[in-house]
Motif scaffolding. Sequence first.
Motif, PDB file in Angstrom:
ATOM      1  N   GLN A 610      28.227  44.171  34.294  1.00 18.10           N
ATOM      2  CA  GLN A 610      27.546  42.995  34.835  1.00 18.10           C
ATOM      3  C   GLN A 610      28.194  42.618  36.165  1.00 18.10           C
ATOM      4  N   PRO A 611      27.430  42.607  37.266  1.00 18.66           N
ATOM      5  CA  PRO A 611      28.033  42.324  38.575  1.00 18.66           C
ATOM      6  C   PRO A 611      28.488  40.874  38.699  1.00 18.66           C
ATOM      7  N   LYS A 612      29.643  40.710  39.279  1.00 15.90           N
ATOM      8  CA  LYS A 612      30.138  39.396  39.663  1.00 15.90           C
ATOM      9  C   LYS A 612      30.473  39.486  41.147  1.00 15.90           C
ATOM     10  N   VAL A 613      29.604  38.897  41.963  1.00 16.90           N
ATOM     11  CA  VAL A 613      29.631  39.158  43.402  1.00 16.90           C
ATOM     12  C   VAL A 613      30.207  37.968  44.159  1.00 16.90           C
ATOM     13  N   LEU A 614      31.087  38.266  45.094  1.00 17.66           N
ATOM     14  CA  LEU A 614      31.624  37.261  46.007  1.00 17.66           C
ATOM     15  C   LEU A 614      31.145  37.583  47.415  1.00 17.66           C
ATOM     16  N   ILE A 615      30.542  36.613  48.068  1.00 18.14           N
ATOM     17  CA  ILE A 615      30.128  36.749  49.473  1.00 18.14           C
ATOM     18  C   ILE A 615      31.123  35.996  50.341  1.00 18.14           C
ATOM     19  N   VAL A 616      31.646  36.668  51.361  1.00 14.50           N
ATOM     20  CA  VAL A 616      32.561  36.024  52.297  1.00 14.50           C
ATOM     21  C   VAL A 616      31.746  35.304  53.358  1.00 14.50           C
ATOM     22  N   GLY A 617      31.958  34.001  53.472  1.00 13.18           N
ATOM     23  CA  GLY A 617      31.247  33.195  54.456  1.00 13.18           C
ATOM     24  C   GLY A 617      32.215  32.453  55.352  1.00 13.18           C
ATOM     25  N   GLY A 618      31.758  31.343  55.892  1.00 13.05           N
ATOM     26  CA  GLY A 618      32.598  30.538  56.777  1.00 13.05           C
ATOM     27  C   GLY A 618      32.180  30.654  58.227  1.00 13.05           C
ATOM     28  N   LYS A 619      32.789  29.835  59.066  1.00 13.16           N
ATOM     29  CA  LYS A 619      32.387  29.762  60.467  1.00 13.16           C
ATOM     30  C   LYS A 619      32.574  31.069  61.226  1.00 13.16           C
ATOM     31  N   GLN A 620      33.444  31.935  60.725  1.00 16.64           N
ATOM     32  CA  GLN A 620      33.661  33.209  61.412  1.00 16.64           C
ATOM     33  C   GLN A 620      32.544  34.206  61.117  1.00 16.64           C
ATOM     34  N   THR A 621      31.704  33.916  60.161  1.00 19.60           N
ATOM     35  CA  THR A 621      30.676  34.867  59.735  1.00 19.60           C
ATOM     36  C   THR A 621      29.296  34.433  60.212  1.00 19.60           C
ATOM     37  N   ASN A 622      28.356  35.370  60.159  1.00 24.54           N
ATOM     38  CA  ASN A 622      26.977  35.110  60.559  1.00 24.54           C
ATOM     39  C   ASN A 622      26.263  34.390  59.415  1.00 24.54           C
ATOM     40  N   PRO A 623      25.915  33.109  59.581  1.00 31.79           N
ATOM     41  CA  PRO A 623      25.311  32.362  58.460  1.00 31.79           C
ATOM     42  C   PRO A 623      23.954  32.903  58.058  1.00 31.79           C
ATOM     43  N   TYR A 624      23.181  33.442  59.017  1.00 32.31           N
ATOM     44  CA  TYR A 624      21.881  34.010  58.665  1.00 32.31           C
ATOM     45  C   TYR A 624      22.059  35.172  57.686  1.00 32.31           C
ATOM     46  N   GLU A 625      22.995  36.071  58.013  1.00 33.06           N
ATOM     47  CA  GLU A 625      23.195  37.231  57.149  1.00 33.06           C
ATOM     48  C   GLU A 625      23.771  36.832  55.792  1.00 33.06           C
ATOM     49  N   ALA A 626      24.695  35.882  55.781  1.00 34.16           N
ATOM     50  CA  ALA A 626      25.233  35.407  54.511  1.00 34.16           C
ATOM     51  C   ALA A 626      24.119  34.809  53.654  1.00 34.16           C
ATOM     52  N   GLY A 627      23.243  34.032  54.301  1.00 35.34           N
ATOM     53  CA  GLY A 627      22.119  33.447  53.570  1.00 35.34           C
ATOM     54  C   GLY A 627      21.131  34.492  53.093  1.00 35.34           C
ATOM     55  N   GLU A 628      20.902  35.513  53.909  1.00 40.36           N
ATOM     56  CA  GLU A 628      19.959  36.569  53.533  1.00 40.36           C
ATOM     57  C   GLU A 628      20.468  37.357  52.333  1.00 40.36           C
ATOM     58  N   VAL A 629      21.776  37.620  52.305  1.00 38.95           N
ATOM     59  CA  VAL A 629      22.354  38.308  51.147  1.00 38.95           C
ATOM     60  C   VAL A 629      22.283  37.413  49.920  1.00 38.95           C
ATOM     61  N   TRP A 630      22.642  36.143  50.082  1.00 35.46           N
ATOM     62  CA  TRP A 630      22.542  35.188  48.968  1.00 35.46           C
ATOM     63  C   TRP A 630      21.110  35.147  48.434  1.00 35.46           C
ATOM     64  N   HIS A 631      20.151  35.018  49.332  1.00 36.12           N
ATOM     65  CA  HIS A 631      18.738  34.950  48.950  1.00 36.12           C
ATOM     66  C   HIS A 631      18.324  36.213  48.201  1.00 36.12           C
ATOM     67  N   TYR A 632      18.719  37.381  48.696  1.00 39.51           N
ATOM     68  CA  TYR A 632      18.346  38.637  48.040  1.00 39.51           C
ATOM     69  C   TYR A 632      18.938  38.721  46.634  1.00 39.51           C
ATOM     70  N   LEU A 633      20.224  38.422  46.523  1.00 40.76           N
ATOM     71  CA  LEU A 633      20.862  38.491  45.209  1.00 40.76           C
ATOM     72  C   LEU A 633      20.243  37.490  44.235  1.00 40.76           C
ATOM     73  N   ASP A 634      20.018  36.285  44.701  1.00 39.30           N
ATOM     74  CA  ASP A 634      19.529  35.205  43.839  1.00 39.30           C
ATOM     75  C   ASP A 634      18.062  35.397  43.466  1.00 39.30           C
ATOM     76  N   ILE A 635      17.211  35.618  44.459  1.00 35.37           N
ATOM     77  CA  ILE A 635      15.766  35.677  44.232  1.00 35.37           C
ATOM     78  C   ILE A 635      15.333  37.025  43.679  1.00 35.37           C
ATOM     79  N   HIS A 636      15.872  38.114  44.214  1.00 35.22           N
ATOM     80  CA  HIS A 636      15.372  39.440  43.859  1.00 35.22           C
ATOM     81  C   HIS A 636      16.188  40.154  42.783  1.00 35.22           C
ATOM     82  N   LEU A 637      17.449  39.785  42.622  1.00 36.10           N
ATOM     83  CA  LEU A 637      18.274  40.421  41.598  1.00 36.10           C
ATOM     84  C   LEU A 637      18.635  39.481  40.457  1.00 36.10           C
TER      85      LEU A 637
END
Length: 853
Positions: A610-637
């Motif tokens: 069972q996957p337990k996924v951590l996404i690295v975010g914060g001001k140093q990261t691209n918020p669009y991409e972090a959100g897109e990964v979150w959205h994909y994992l949450d909505i599609h997986l």
Amino acid sequence: MKQLFGCFLIFFSAIIHALPTHQFFPEGHPFDPNIPTPESVIGVEIGQWHLRHDQLIRYISLVAERSERLQLEKIGETHQKRSLYLLKVSSAGNLAKLSHIQAQHRQALMSPSFRTTEDKAIVWMGYSVHGDEASGSNAVAPLVYYLAASQSETVSQWLDKMVILIDPSLNPDGMDRFANWVNMHRSTVPNPDPVNREHVQGWIRGRVNHYWFDLNRDWLLLQHPESRARVAQFHQWKPTVLTDSHEMGSNSSFFFQPGIPSRKNPLTPQKNVELTKKLATYHAKALDEKKQLYFTEESFDDFYFGKGSTYPDINGSVGILFEQGSSRGHAKQVEHGVLTFTQAIQNQITTSLSTLKGSFENRLVLLNYQSKFYEESREQAEQDKMAGYLVDTEGDLYRTQAFLSILAQHQIQAYPLTKDYEGKQKTYHQENTYFIPLKQAQYRLIKALFMTQTNFKDNSFYDVSAWTLPYAFDFPFEVVKRRASVSFAAHPWEAQSKNTFPEFNSEHAAYGIRWNNSAAAKAVHSLLSQRLYLKVASQEFTATTPTGEQTFAAGTVFLPAGLQKIPTNQLHVILIKTMETYGVAIEPISSALTSKGIDLGSSSAYALKQPKVLIVGGKQTNPYEAGEVWHYLDIHLGISPTIVELDRLHKIQLSHYTHVVMVDGNYQGISEALTEKVMRWVKQGGVLWGQRKAAKWLAQQGLLKMSFKGQPELNKLFPGNTVRYAQQDDHASKKRIAGAIFATQIDTSNPLGFGLQEEALPVFKRGTFSFKPHAFGAVNVATYQEKPLLSGFTAKPYQKALSGQTVLAAHKLGRGQVIAFADNPVFRGFWYGSSRLLGNAIFFGHILDTPGD
């Protein structure tokens, strides 16, 4: 200096103030005293505080109850369950027959022989799709008051000849996030210092929606409820003019379209630009009267049809973008002095009224253009050398439903084939193929969605240069020259509500889930969450089933019946519920002994975790991409990831997670200790995914055994020794890839390629980064093809340089795995094709067995 600044603040506090609503409009203007002002309902003057969405809607609702000129309709909800509204403003007589006006307007456009006696212009006014560009939505309250309360002859004439549709907040979730931020940091004495916390938002800005997407890029893609609700209403009304009110950099003045002439999409009629220029004269005059500076035909373009001001242009409307210099709070020091929130609101009101004036005085010309647009579309469809497009959806019901749903929401009809079609490169089988004929009202939009243009008059792009929909879904498609050569159904596709599934009994040895249906991932995660034991076959096998011998591809997930910890009848209840919920067939397998390929007890079948996924975010990261990964994992997986800011990562116990996802960002400041911590976690069995600059960082730190071309090496492809001053923009445009679609070759025997039907996979590329191929071929899971460019602009030197380079690499590191993608597989949420690579990394990353040395 401190004393001077203190004196300035005292002086500043005396001159900066909000305005009573009446002062936003001409003096001596008569108003209906029965209509309440915004300040009488909300309790503050406009501009004094940033309005929250609930305050704005409360005021509009009250005025709609009091005024016979207004009707308020709820049209949907955001992710955070805030209501979306459309306010209809017109005369009482028009509102009484509103459905008739709407039907007459649409029928006049869609039916060539229909003639209407109505001459009402439909003007749609949308505000603040970016929640932190707040002057737009804050201008709505006084604007609504004006339209409801004004007793002038001018407004009466407008309401008699126009239906005004007001979308008060295109992004309520972002609006409230920003309002709470600036109000939380507002002082009693306004502080215009640009570095003050009020003007510097936290990591997730109000610009974006719940999943951190830019909704102003989603009109075409329709991945979010806000966009779906809005586009549904757009096509119900077919507005004549649509405005889209934004903000831009604080030191800018005010912009209104037209934008840069050479950056118009060629599918947009030139007459659209002429009408935009005509309306621009009204904005110019109104702003001149206010002694406000502005500019046109600079900076902004009209190419990507997924934006709020450009989507109307491919649908027969005239879309107009407004951009106001932003105070990013209540007041801000800028180049020309202090810009106040109230001033920004005033300019939005001014250009809203100039839009209404221009639309009223030119309504017959505008209506005639709109009618001609559809008439010309029908003529062009008749003259087009193409009849339409065939799209093979490859039997993936999840992607099929998503793809066809987007088309249907854009009023585009797709017809199932009734007979196989022999194409140039492949056979299009009737059970999986759809025909999209060009002879439809949405002729131009179909061309836009299937566009594969690679050469352009102007190669500078404000946004992406390609968005070809079938490429995003990884669906083979082909142009059809003769309509008569295609046999298709009489009725277009409609969403299916029911599926048929196999029956179960106690004799089955296992239950298989084919991975070629993209919904399988969500179903499998649900089963893992219920503590069922699942395995994945890394090789193909042929097994006996109740319906005979069936071949199951590598990547098939199966549940061994004898290894489950629950009774068989309870297992069957769970499996049936899973099939009904996710639309995935779970097929009974009679025996673990197979006739071909691996047996079910083979060591080439691996247990799933069972996957337990951590996404690295914060001001140093691209918020669009972090959100897109979150959205994909949450909505599609169906996976709820843990999101941790980079500056907190050193405190996190990584052993709690099976996967760490690092999106594009600046990781150069990571400490040596944190780098070593991440490396230890991988070596102990973790799966690390990095994309774009994160992938580059992994290579630089030695976690990823890949090398890449540096920017100095790439810059040599574009020597600048002969570039003149006036040629700098053109030179710079060649040195960037704003957003194009590239063809890759993928190793489908690799677990990261499970479920893919073909070895060719389109990916979206933004930026020039790629890996040099690894000496051991198995590490190079996907490489750019020899001629990589499929759609959009990329300078030829880059096309040649990227040919054969690696885009997806994966190898072991200790007992763990490192996976790196040079691009973004889940760009803007609609790349259903390449997103499967990330999904495979989540479910199958731990079984990768490729050495990196």
